[in-house]
Enzyme design. Structure first.
Site, short mmCIF file in Angstrom:
data_model
loop_
_atom_site.label_atom_id
_atom_site.label_comp_id
_atom_site.label_asym_id
_atom_site.label_seq_id
_atom_site.Cartn_x
_atom_site.Cartn_y
_atom_site.Cartn_z
N SER A 167 119.27 53.72 64.14
CA SER A 167 118.68 54.54 65.18
C SER A 167 117.53 53.77 65.86
O SER A 167 117.77 52.72 66.42
CB SER A 167 118.22 55.88 64.58
OG SER A 167 117.98 56.84 65.57
N HIS A 192 124.65 61.69 62.42
CA HIS A 192 123.68 60.66 62.76
C HIS A 192 123.17 59.92 61.52
O HIS A 192 122.89 58.72 61.58
CB HIS A 192 122.50 61.30 63.51
CG HIS A 192 121.55 60.31 64.10
ND1 HIS A 192 121.89 59.51 65.18
CD2 HIS A 192 120.28 59.98 63.77
CE1 HIS A 192 120.85 58.73 65.49
NE2 HIS A 192 119.87 58.99 64.65
#
Length: 251
Positions: free
Chosen positions: A96, A230
């Site tokens: 990320s 995620h």
């Protein structure tokens, strides 16, 4: 047992001695994350690979230090630590926010550095040139928590605890400010390959998004999908780490 590289280094958290390592996998955490998220990886790699977690200020063993909320400052600090404490071939893994931090550090290390970056693994993070800010760091506390809850992961659950929320939310907000105020400056692409990895249920970073990383390397891009959202890596270490090892051994 965890030890730090160099003399009293706070930037790099090492997991085990790794005396036979010939390549180091340097791992950059997500916004709000710490180096310890990569601790178990040391048990999943061969002796030729050492796993090192990058520890940003303001969390875990660096809790008392100010959070760095500016990308240029953070990259300056990490590059200085790399030049001071590491040598030889390395690969970078960034999840990320960490994918962009790893990319910017790799850009700065081209030519004349004591390390040679062999591969960049970009996990759940849009390509630098394709990033768009959602302005989450400008929301109130409930708004930030709601966003983290949407992303999932264990960190969002911990923020349901009022005491933990009070202690950690400023750090999370600082990290979000860092990545959301980041602006990509065009330049020469990396000369190492890039491997982009997505969770197949991650609405923030799809395989189509991952393909944008191709403009940031002159050495080729490969894209892989693993089950999960995620934070797929929380549950998929036994599949993710062998993928990383396979790509590293092919360098």
């Amino acid at each position: 047992m965890s030890t730090y590289s160099g003399v009293a280094s706070a930037w790099f958290l090492r997991f085990g001695a790794a005396r036979r390592a010939t390549l180091r996998l340097v791992c950059f955490p997500h916004a709000g994350g710490g180096a310890s998220v990569f601790r178990q990886w040391a048990d999943l790699v061969p002796e030729s690979i050492e796993v090192i977690g990058v520890q940003y200020p303001g969390r875990q063993n660096r809790y008392g230090e100010p959070v760095i909320d500016d990308m240029t400052v953070l990259v300056d600090e990490v590059v200085a630590a790399v030049n001071r404490e590491l040598a030889g071939p390395v690969a970078f893994f960034g999840h990320s926010m960490g994918a962009v931090v790893a990319f910017e550090v790799a850009r700065r290390l081209r030519g004349g550095a004591p390390v040679a970056v062999r591969r960049l693994f970009a996990s759940a993070g849009p390509a630098p040139s394709a990033r768009r800010s959602l302005g989450v760091h400008l929301r109130d506390d409930d708004g930030v928590v709601a966003y983290l809850r949407e992303l999932g992961g264990g960190g969002a659950e911990l923020l349901e605890n009022p005491d933990i929320r009070e202690l950690t939310l400023p750090m999370v907000r600082g990290d979000l400010r860092l990545i959301e105020t980041y602006r990509y400056a065009s330049g020469e692409p990396l000369t190492c390959p890039v491997t982009a990895i997505v969770g197949d249920r991650d609405h923030t970073f799809t395989t189509a998004d991952a393909r944008h990383w191709v403009v940031h390397t002159s050495a080729g891009l490969d894209v892989h999908s693993l089950p999960g959202g995620h934070f797929y890596l929380d549950d998929q270490a036994d599949r993710l780490v062998p993928l990383l090892v396979e790509r590293l051994l092919s360098c």
